[in-house]
Design an enzyme around this catalytic site. Structure first.
Site, PDB file in Angstrom:
ATOM      1  N   GLY A   1      35.352   4.894  41.641  1.00 29.50           N
ATOM      2  CA  GLY A   1      35.365   3.590  41.928  1.00 29.50           C
ATOM      3  C   GLY A   1      35.162   2.344  40.653  1.00 29.50           C
ATOM      4  O   GLY A   1      35.756   2.820  39.617  1.00 29.50           O
ATOM      5  N   SER A   2      34.295   1.531  40.706  1.00 30.20           N
ATOM      6  CA  SER A   2      34.165   0.632  39.755  1.00 30.20           C
ATOM      7  C   SER A   2      33.525   1.051  38.458  1.00 30.20           C
ATOM      8  O   SER A   2      33.568   0.094  37.626  1.00 30.20           O
ATOM      9  CB  SER A   2      33.445  -0.754  40.385  1.00 30.20           C
ATOM     10  OG  SER A   2      34.225  -1.487  41.461  1.00 30.20           O
ATOM     11  N   THR A   3      32.780   2.099  38.627  1.00 28.80           N
ATOM     12  CA  THR A   3      32.237   2.586  37.124  1.00 28.80           C
ATOM     13  C   THR A   3      33.535   3.026  36.353  1.00 28.80           C
ATOM     14  O   THR A   3      33.296   2.991  35.066  1.00 28.80           O
ATOM     15  CB  THR A   3      31.253   4.001  37.483  1.00 28.80           C
ATOM     16  OG1 THR A   3      32.059   4.948  38.291  1.00 28.80           O
ATOM     17  CG2 THR A   3      30.189   3.342  38.354  1.00 28.80           C
ATOM     18  N   PHE A   4      34.687   3.262  36.953  1.00 26.82           N
ATOM     19  CA  PHE A   4      35.810   3.656  36.022  1.00 26.82           C
ATOM     20  C   PHE A   4      36.057   2.557  35.250  1.00 26.82           C
ATOM     21  O   PHE A   4      37.002   2.600  34.531  1.00 26.82           O
ATOM     22  CB  PHE A   4      36.862   4.247  36.891  1.00 26.82           C
ATOM     23  CG  PHE A   4      37.909   5.071  35.958  1.00 26.82           C
ATOM     24  CD1 PHE A   4      37.597   6.213  35.444  1.00 26.82           C
ATOM     25  CD2 PHE A   4      39.047   4.143  35.725  1.00 26.82           C
ATOM     26  CE1 PHE A   4      38.808   6.731  34.753  1.00 26.82           C
ATOM     27  CE2 PHE A   4      40.132   4.732  35.034  1.00 26.82           C
ATOM     28  CZ  PHE A   4      40.024   5.981  34.541  1.00 26.82           C
ATOM     29  N   LYS A   5      35.864   1.380  35.799  1.00 26.54           N
ATOM     30  CA  LYS A   5      36.271   0.128  34.976  1.00 26.54           C
ATOM     31  C   LYS A   5      35.611   0.147  33.449  1.00 26.54           C
ATOM     32  O   LYS A   5      36.122  -0.653  32.704  1.00 26.54           O
ATOM     33  CB  LYS A   5      35.759  -1.060  35.717  1.00 26.54           C
ATOM     34  CG  LYS A   5      36.516  -1.494  37.054  1.00 26.54           C
ATOM     35  CD  LYS A   5      35.841  -2.335  37.685  1.00 26.54           C
ATOM     36  CE  LYS A   5      36.542  -2.499  39.191  1.00 26.54           C
ATOM     37  NZ  LYS A   5      35.979  -3.538  40.149  1.00 26.54           N
TER      38      LYS A   5
END
Length: 510
Positions: free
Chosen positions: A222-226
């Site tokens: 999810g957004s941690t991959f941002k």
């Protein structure tokens, strides 16, 4: 010699040569494999005939051996206070099988490792029974307790999750918790029938308590991959921390009718917003567009620079590789082979979806590399190997995996973005008084429908490090199942933030 006798003699000679070849193969070529195979009953029984070395966290044993009054001389014991907490790392010793550190460090613990040759020789000359060596782990007992109890108390009896904490400058794993867990004492019993019954029950449990989720479970990050997407964008030279970035209420990537939204976050709606605002409010439309601008090749290169599509942990077996897609399979009806990701697929990877998959260890490594000014260290769990008398035989030296996962400048800019996300964005649950913390939340959709619309609940993630300007600890929290929580309560900041904060405080308050 007549012909029949000569034929029989030649046949017997071939049988003798075949026998000698087999003996040579078994006793020389394959001897090490058979001796280290946990299914070898003779080796297993021999391991119980002498005192096995201890597994230590600090100076406290988390696995030891005590004299036994049954057919075996020693029983493997895991102190009750931390048995479940440390079980995913220590593993267990059972007749015919070993897991975790008990398996990967078996030669040291049994005393068979070449490093213990002199110790074995001295014991032999003294007429004493040889003892196994000790293995000292890198784990911080307070951090491990904070991680395990944080998962247990937050998720309840039916939840599933994991926490990994790493010392960024060295790669030392300070915490590796997996929930639910199990009591290894119930598997180490000499009552083989009881041990087998316990194993069957644990192995058949849908919640998989025997699984070390930290290294064997990979999910959409999810957004941690941002963090990876932002790193690729900054490394490309197109954007820097003070720049405006593309945003919008929705974004339709090239080549698809599907639109990516921001789950109602109005701060993301303008066509252009500040980079810090995009990170603070985790704007999907921003990071999908950044991924498209960077392109699939550069996105993959950046992910692999952080450790994706590779294995890094040597001290435990079974680590699964975290994945950034290397291509898409083409059906045989269309010519077969593979093709590069489309821009629409690349947009999805930019927000940690599509076929991007990560373990908690991997996301802790990404976070630790940023915290360490762009240098990625190999994670390790074995700090020292000792004799039974606690003399140090070997101390692990930190190893650089990639000295340029990102440049120091990029790492500094990412740190600024992540500090702002804790101070005034979605990662605020990780704030610590008088400490500058960097962090990022993540909530990854699974399935086609949102949880609120009757679909499956999302995965929740949280990554952080502190102190931001000279990090001592980097943490990744992964929430796989939180069945006692309503849809709106399953979010990285709400569930993972307090756990990450507790782990960081455990390390910093020394």
């Amino acid at each position: 010699m007549n012909k029949p006798i000569r034929a029989v003699s030649i046949f017997c000679m071939f049988l003798f040569l075949a026998l000698m070849a087999n003996v040579t193969y078994v006793q020389f070529w394959k001897s090490d494999d058979y001796n280290t195979d946990p299914r070898n009953a003779r080796v297993a029984e021999a391991s119980y005939s002498r005192e096995r070395g201890q597994i230590l966290v600090g100076d406290q044993p988390v696995a030891t051996s005590k004299p036994s009054d049954d057919r075996y001389k020693y029983l493997r014991v895991y102190p009750e206070a931390g048995a479940r907490m440390f079980a995913p790392v220590t593993g267990y010793l059972q007749l015919g099988s070993q897991t975790g550190i008990e398996r990967s460090q078996n030669a040291v613990l049994t005393g068979e490792d070449p490093q213990l040759f002199v110790t074995r020789l001295v014991d032999l000359l003294k007429g004493e029974t040889a003892q196994g060596g000790n293995v000292v782990l890198t784990l911080d007992a307070d951090a491990q307790k904070a991680a395990f109890e944080g998962l247990r108390d937050t998720l309840g009896p039916k939840g599933e999750g994991s926490v990994v904490a790493i010392q960024p400058k060295t790669g030392r794993v300070l915490a590796m918790a997996s929930y639910p867990s199990y009591d290894p004492n119930e598997l180490a019993t000499h009552d083989s029938a009881k041990a087998s019954e316990t194993y069957q029950a644990l192995d058949g449990d849908d919640r998989e308590p025997l699984l070390n989720r930290a290294i064997r479970t990979r999910l959409f990050p999810g957004s941690t991959f941002k963090l990876v997407t932002a790193a690729a964008a900054i490394e490309s030279g197109k954007y820097h921390v003070g720049d405006d970035v593309p945003a919008g209420a929705t974004y339709q990537p090239p080549g698809t009718t599907h639109r990516i939204g921001n789950d109602g976050r109005g701060q993301c709606s303008p066509a252009k917003i500040g980079f810090a605002t995009a990170m603070e409010f985790s704007c999907n439309t921003t990071f999908a567009q950044l991924a498209v601008e960077v392109g699939p090749e550069k996105m993959r290169e950046q992910a692999e620079a952080f450790g994706f599509n590779n294995s890094s942990l040597l001290d435990l077996q079974g680590q699964v590789q975290s994945v950034y897609p290397t291509g898409v399979d083409v059906p045989e009806s269309e010519g077969g082979g593979t093709r590069e990701l489309s821009l629409a697929e690349t947009a999805q990877t930019g927000i940690g979806q599509n076929t991007v998959q990560a373990t908690p260890l991997q996301m802790a490594m990404v976070t630790a590399a940023i915290a360490n000014q762009g240098t990625l260290m190999r994670p390790y769990l074995v700090e020292q190997v000792q004799t039974a008398g606690f003399d140090v035989l070997r101390t692990t030296e930190p190893e650089v995996l990639n000295d340029h996962a990102v440049s120091a400048r990029t790492a500094g800019e990412l740190t600024d973005l992540l500090v702002a996300t804790v101070e005034s964005g979605t990662a605020s649950p990780a704030r610590i008084d008088d400490v500058k913390v960097a962090g990022k939340t993540g909530t990854a959709q699974r399935g086609d429908s949102l949880c609120s619309a009757g679909g499956k609940p999302p995965y929740a993630w949280f990554v952080s490090f502190a102190p931001a300007d000279n990090a001592e600890v980097a943490v990744a929290v992964m929430i796989e199942e939180a069945p006692d929580r309503a849809c709106g309560e399953i979010a990285g900041g709400q569930l993972g933030g307090p756990i990450a904060k507790a782990v960081m405080e455990a390390v910093l308050n020394k």
